[in-house]
Write a protein that holds these residues in place. Structure first.
Motif, short mmCIF file in Angstrom:
data_model
loop_
_atom_site.label_atom_id
_atom_site.label_comp_id
_atom_site.label_asym_id
_atom_site.label_seq_id
_atom_site.Cartn_x
_atom_site.Cartn_y
_atom_site.Cartn_z
N ASN A 1 0.82 -1.21 0.00
CA ASN A 1 0.00 0.00 0.00
C ASN A 1 0.86 1.27 0.00
OD1 ASN A 1 -2.70 1.31 0.32
ND2 ASN A 1 -1.81 1.99 2.26
N LEU B 1 1.65 1.98 -3.67
CA LEU B 1 0.55 1.87 -4.62
C LEU B 1 0.50 3.06 -5.57
CD1 LEU B 1 -1.80 0.04 -5.41
CD2 LEU B 1 -3.24 1.29 -3.83
N PHE B 2 0.73 4.27 -5.03
CA PHE B 2 0.64 5.47 -5.84
C PHE B 2 1.98 5.85 -6.45
CE2 PHE B 2 -2.80 5.78 -2.73
CZ PHE B 2 -3.88 5.92 -3.59
N TRP C 1 2.14 -0.98 -8.52
CA TRP C 1 0.85 -1.47 -8.09
C TRP C 1 0.84 -2.96 -7.79
CZ3 TRP C 1 -0.60 -5.22 -11.47
CH2 TRP C 1 -0.02 -5.17 -12.75
N TRP C 2 1.76 -3.71 -8.44
CA TRP C 2 1.73 -5.16 -8.31
C TRP C 2 2.07 -5.64 -6.90
CZ3 TRP C 2 5.13 -2.27 -11.25
CH2 TRP C 2 6.45 -2.19 -10.80
N SER D 1 0.91 -4.62 -4.11
CA SER D 1 -0.30 -4.69 -3.30
C SER D 1 -1.45 -5.39 -4.00
CB SER D 1 -0.74 -3.27 -2.91
OG SER D 1 -1.89 -3.30 -2.11
N ILE D 2 -1.56 -5.23 -5.31
CA ILE D 2 -2.72 -5.74 -6.04
C ILE D 2 -2.76 -7.26 -6.06
CG2 ILE D 2 -3.81 -5.90 -8.31
CD1 ILE D 2 -4.30 -3.28 -6.84
#
Length: 308
Positions: free
Chosen positions: A267, A270-271, A275-276, A278-279
């Protein structure tokens, strides 16, 4: 041995439960997904491409590698790596082991405690029944996550600081387990109130069988159906609760992360475009919880005599 086991499989194959399972596509898919995740978690040391928690094998130069199909991705890391260079796929397999361990252990603890108190409450009645049910009513007035947070916080305050990481898993299991016994107790109590007045229980009393034997041999087998349904659905809730606590930083330590811990770690990035991290653990958690929930829904319908 084979001669004894064969009739059991034969009766299972002819049962209404197996017939319902075979004709329920949702149950088959959910059971297959659950079995796949459980096997992947149990066999993680054998099938994981890397050991994400072996510090000697980590390379900081592999940190933040995107998934293999993206530009700058590596075929060695199918789902990419995190900020420490740990393989995400391997971390998910190992993290699922912790999530499932906490889920199964806390459900087992809740089930044993809740069923025991429900049997005692329903069979004894009177003041014992009132005390147990009032405690259950008080606990129902608080959200499950709040009860788990409270117990976890009290345990961390009482335990020495240097033992927090060592006992974190046991504290987490106890916190989730003690917050989920009420549903079992209330359901079993209702069934026990019905069963204790039936002829076979009265006959057992007349021939001198003790209360504990009556509860164990006569009443308990007749209340296992609803308990199994609750346990299946409660497993998904326990896994979500563990993930929530770990996401908040009060779950298992980072040295043995669960899916919730992996989501919390990702997290932070994430920004940042990564993204991978956390996703993918989040998707694994969603698939696991959804498949267990669907399996519990099927089991509830299959064991409901009104729907047969």
């Amino acid at each position: 041995m084979i001669a004894r086991i064969a009739p059991l499989f034969s009766r299972a194959a002819d049962s209404d439960l197996w017939h319902s399972f075979k004709h329920s596509p949702g149950a088959i898919v959910s059971a297959s997904l659950t079995l796949l995740i459980v096997l992947g978690a149990l066999l993680a040391p054998l099938i994981a491409p890397h050991n994400p928690f072996d510090l000697a094998s980590l390379n900081i130069m592999d940190a933040n590698t995107p998934p293999a199909w993206m530009e700058e991705g590596s075929p060695d890391f199918l789902l990419g790596t995190d900020d420490q260079g740990r393989d995400i796929l391997s971390a998910i397999l190992y993290g699922a082991r912790v999530s499932l361990l906490v889920g199964f252990a806390s459900v087992l603890f809740s089930m044993v405690l809740g069923v025991s108190l429900g049997l005692i409450s329903g069979y004894a009645g009177g003041r014992v029944d009132s005390i147990i049910m009032r405690i259950a009513d008080v606990q129902l007035s608080f959200p499950t996550i709040l009860v788990a947070l409270l117990i976890d916080g009290v345990a961390r305050g009482l335990l020495p600081r240097d033992m927090h990481d060592q006992l974190a898993l046991y504290v987490l299991i106890f916190a989730i387990g003690i917050s989920g016994w009420v549903q079992y107790a209330r359901t079993v109590r209702g069934s026990t109130l019905v069963e204790r007045n039936k002829e076979y229980v009265q006959a057992a009393k007349l021939i001198g069988i003790g209360p504990l034997t009556i509860l164990r041999r006569h009443i308990l087998p007749n209340v296992t159906g609803p308990v199994l349904v609750i346990a299946t659905i409660h497993l998904a809730i326990a896994i979500i609760t563990e993930a929530t606590l770990s996401f908040l930083g009060v779950g298992v330590p980072p040295t043995a992360p669960s899916l919730g811990t992996l989501i919390r770690i990702g997290n932070s990035y994430l920004f940042s475009g990564m993204w991978w991290i956390s996703i993918f653990p989040g998707v694994a958690l969603v698939v696991l919880v959804l498949s267990v929930n669907l399996l519990g829904d099927w089991l509830r319908d299959a064991l409901n005599p009104k729907l047969r």
